[in-house]
Scaffold this active site. Structure first.
Site, PDB file in Angstrom:
ATOM      1  N   GLY A  38      10.783 -28.824 -47.159  1.00 58.70           N
ATOM      2  CA  GLY A  38       9.764 -28.734 -48.005  1.00 58.70           C
ATOM      3  C   GLY A  38       8.332 -28.198 -47.493  1.00 58.70           C
ATOM      4  O   GLY A  38       7.642 -27.458 -47.784  1.00 58.70           O
ATOM      5  N   ASP A  97       5.007 -38.285 -53.112  1.00 58.22           N
ATOM      6  CA  ASP A  97       5.385 -38.623 -54.561  1.00 58.22           C
ATOM      7  C   ASP A  97       5.389 -40.118 -54.669  1.00 58.22           C
ATOM      8  O   ASP A  97       4.011 -40.909 -54.829  1.00 58.22           O
ATOM      9  CB  ASP A  97       6.717 -38.074 -54.892  1.00 58.22           C
ATOM     10  CG  ASP A  97       7.240 -38.520 -56.139  1.00 58.22           C
ATOM     11  OD1 ASP A  97       6.531 -38.699 -57.142  1.00 58.22           O
ATOM     12  OD2 ASP A  97       8.572 -38.146 -56.333  1.00 58.22           O
ATOM     13  N   LYS A 125       1.105 -36.317 -55.953  1.00 60.02           N
ATOM     14  CA  LYS A 125       1.539 -36.650 -57.330  1.00 60.02           C
ATOM     15  C   LYS A 125       0.886 -37.962 -57.782  1.00 60.02           C
ATOM     16  O   LYS A 125       1.277 -39.190 -57.239  1.00 60.02           O
ATOM     17  CB  LYS A 125       2.916 -36.702 -57.611  1.00 60.02           C
ATOM     18  CG  LYS A 125       3.480 -36.187 -58.795  1.00 60.02           C
ATOM     19  CD  LYS A 125       4.983 -36.362 -59.080  1.00 60.02           C
ATOM     20  CE  LYS A 125       5.717 -35.261 -58.400  1.00 60.02           C
ATOM     21  NZ  LYS A 125       7.116 -35.062 -58.970  1.00 60.02           N
ATOM     22  N   PHE A 146       7.479 -32.497 -62.250  1.00 61.85           N
ATOM     23  CA  PHE A 146       8.381 -31.977 -61.281  1.00 61.85           C
ATOM     24  C   PHE A 146       8.245 -30.399 -61.034  1.00 61.85           C
ATOM     25  O   PHE A 146       8.302 -29.517 -61.773  1.00 61.85           O
ATOM     26  CB  PHE A 146       9.952 -32.057 -61.617  1.00 61.85           C
ATOM     27  CG  PHE A 146      10.855 -32.096 -60.288  1.00 61.85           C
ATOM     28  CD1 PHE A 146      10.984 -33.030 -59.465  1.00 61.85           C
ATOM     29  CD2 PHE A 146      11.407 -30.789 -60.126  1.00 61.85           C
ATOM     30  CE1 PHE A 146      11.613 -32.785 -58.218  1.00 61.85           C
ATOM     31  CE2 PHE A 146      11.925 -30.441 -59.100  1.00 61.85           C
ATOM     32  CZ  PHE A 146      12.278 -31.539 -58.162  1.00 61.85           C
ATOM     33  N   VAL A 147       7.498 -30.256 -59.710  1.00 63.26           N
ATOM     34  CA  VAL A 147       7.110 -28.875 -59.458  1.00 63.26           C
ATOM     35  C   VAL A 147       8.050 -28.261 -58.338  1.00 63.26           C
ATOM     36  O   VAL A 147       8.559 -29.092 -57.573  1.00 63.26           O
ATOM     37  CB  VAL A 147       5.767 -28.802 -58.912  1.00 63.26           C
ATOM     38  CG1 VAL A 147       4.785 -29.250 -60.145  1.00 63.26           C
ATOM     39  CG2 VAL A 147       5.452 -29.909 -58.018  1.00 63.26           C
ATOM     40  N   ASP A 153      11.480 -27.635 -53.702  1.00 62.07           N
ATOM     41  CA  ASP A 153      12.678 -27.291 -54.243  1.00 62.07           C
ATOM     42  C   ASP A 153      13.287 -27.748 -55.249  1.00 62.07           C
ATOM     43  O   ASP A 153      12.553 -28.986 -55.784  1.00 62.07           O
ATOM     44  CB  ASP A 153      13.920 -27.125 -53.092  1.00 62.07           C
ATOM     45  CG  ASP A 153      14.335 -28.598 -52.990  1.00 62.07           C
ATOM     46  OD1 ASP A 153      13.370 -29.260 -52.354  1.00 62.07           O
ATOM     47  OD2 ASP A 153      15.656 -28.817 -53.238  1.00 62.07           O
TER      48      ASP A 153
HETATM   49  P1  IMP Z   1       8.637 -39.524 -51.855  1.00 66.46           P
HETATM   50  O1  IMP Z   1       9.343 -40.339 -50.589  1.00 66.46           O
HETATM   51  O2  IMP Z   1       8.685 -40.114 -52.956  1.00 66.46           O
HETATM   52  O3  IMP Z   1       7.128 -39.290 -51.559  1.00 66.46           O
HETATM   53  O4  IMP Z   1       9.008 -38.241 -52.037  1.00 66.46           O
HETATM   54  C1  IMP Z   1       8.820 -37.046 -51.172  1.00 66.46           C
HETATM   55  C2  IMP Z   1       9.996 -35.977 -51.264  1.00 66.46           C
HETATM   56  O5  IMP Z   1      10.525 -35.801 -52.566  1.00 66.46           O
HETATM   57  C3  IMP Z   1       9.078 -34.748 -50.862  1.00 66.46           C
HETATM   58  O6  IMP Z   1       9.115 -34.232 -49.559  1.00 66.46           O
HETATM   59  C4  IMP Z   1      10.134 -33.645 -51.549  1.00 66.46           C
HETATM   60  O7  IMP Z   1      11.227 -33.402 -50.927  1.00 66.46           O
HETATM   61  C5  IMP Z   1      10.614 -34.567 -53.031  1.00 66.46           C
HETATM   62  N1  IMP Z   1       9.681 -34.374 -54.171  1.00 66.46           N
HETATM   63  C6  IMP Z   1       9.265 -35.454 -54.872  1.00 66.46           C
HETATM   64  N2  IMP Z   1       8.582 -34.812 -55.998  1.00 66.46           N
HETATM   65  C7  IMP Z   1       9.194 -33.533 -55.980  1.00 66.46           C
HETATM   66  C8  IMP Z   1       8.743 -32.655 -56.865  1.00 66.46           C
HETATM   67  O8  IMP Z   1       7.739 -32.362 -57.827  1.00 66.46           O
HETATM   68  N3  IMP Z   1       9.238 -31.215 -56.501  1.00 66.46           N
HETATM   69  C9  IMP Z   1      10.169 -31.112 -55.458  1.00 66.46           C
HETATM   70  N4  IMP Z   1      10.317 -32.167 -54.816  1.00 66.46           N
HETATM   71  C10 IMP Z   1       9.896 -33.266 -54.817  1.00 66.46           C
HETATM   72 MG    MG Z   2      12.550 -31.945 -50.829  1.00 73.23          MG
END
Ligand code: IMP
Ligand code: MG
Length: 170
Positions: A38, A97, A125, A146-147, A153
């Site tokens: 990403g 996220d 987020k 969700f972006v 992606d």
């Molecule tokens: P976290 O571990 O929950 O912070 O998630 C991080 C990963 O989830 C990011 O590196 C993304 O790959 C994926 N992700 C979280 N939210 C989104 C979104 O809105 N769009 C696309 N990928 C997301």
């Molecule tokens: Mg990802």
């Protein structure tokens, strides 16, 4: 596709972040570590604007299955990581996220004994965090949507969009 952050705004946000990083890392041995997949667009744009010597590395974090993101089921691949011992590391991801990915990767990088570790994300987020840490740098805060685009992606598609948007269904 509904545009949430335009190409122009992204360019300004990334340039502003690059200026802050260059100033903060003055006189330091900067290594920027991008999280695959990403962060690749963000990484490529950001490092070209950082007016400071730096090294680049990559690491990958993927979950065992689907989107269940408990720290225990993250597989970290550090095969493309340069030697960061004694260096000032900036870990770069696309989005903060729940924060689980960043928290796990920061721990992983600390094991490699860098001089310092900080984190930077393009998007933060709001209202989703499940960890204590927050990113040291971010470009934009977004609501709980969700972006996709600019590296982000949905099922590995839309990464090539030059803006951040919300896919429209139906
Ligand atoms: P976290 O571990 O929950 O912070 O998630 C991080 C990963 O989830 C990011 O590196 C993304 O790959 C994926 N992700 C979280 N939210 C989104 C979104 O809105 N769009 C696309 N990928 C997301
Ligand atoms: Mg990802």
């Amino acid at each position: 596709m509904q545009v949430v952050i335009s190409e122009d705004r992204i360019r300004e946000g990334v340039a502003d972040l690059a200026r802050r990083i260059a100033a903060d890392y003055d006189g330091k041995n900067l290594t920027v570590l991008g999280v695959l997949t990403g962060s690749i667009i963000f990484l490529a744009d950001l490092i070209r604007q950082i007016d400071h010597p730096l090294q680049v590395g990559l690491l990958q974090a993927s979950s065992y299955r689907g989107d269940a993101k408990s720290p225990g089921n993250l597989i970290v691949n550090s095969a493309f990581l340069p030697d960061v011992r004694g260096r000032d590391v900036l870990l770069l991801d696309d989005i903060f996220d729940t924060g689980t990915t960043l928290a796990v990767l920061l721990e992983k990088v600390r094991e490699l004994q860098p001089r310092s570790v900080r984190s930077a994300v393009l998007l933060w987020k709001e209202g989703r965090q499940k960890v204590e840490i927050t990113p040291d740098y971010h470009c934009f805060k977004i609501p709980n949507l969700f972006v996709v685009g600019y590296g982000l992606d949905f099922n590995d598609e839309y990464r090539n969009l030059p803006f951040i948007g919300v896919p429209q269904t139906g």
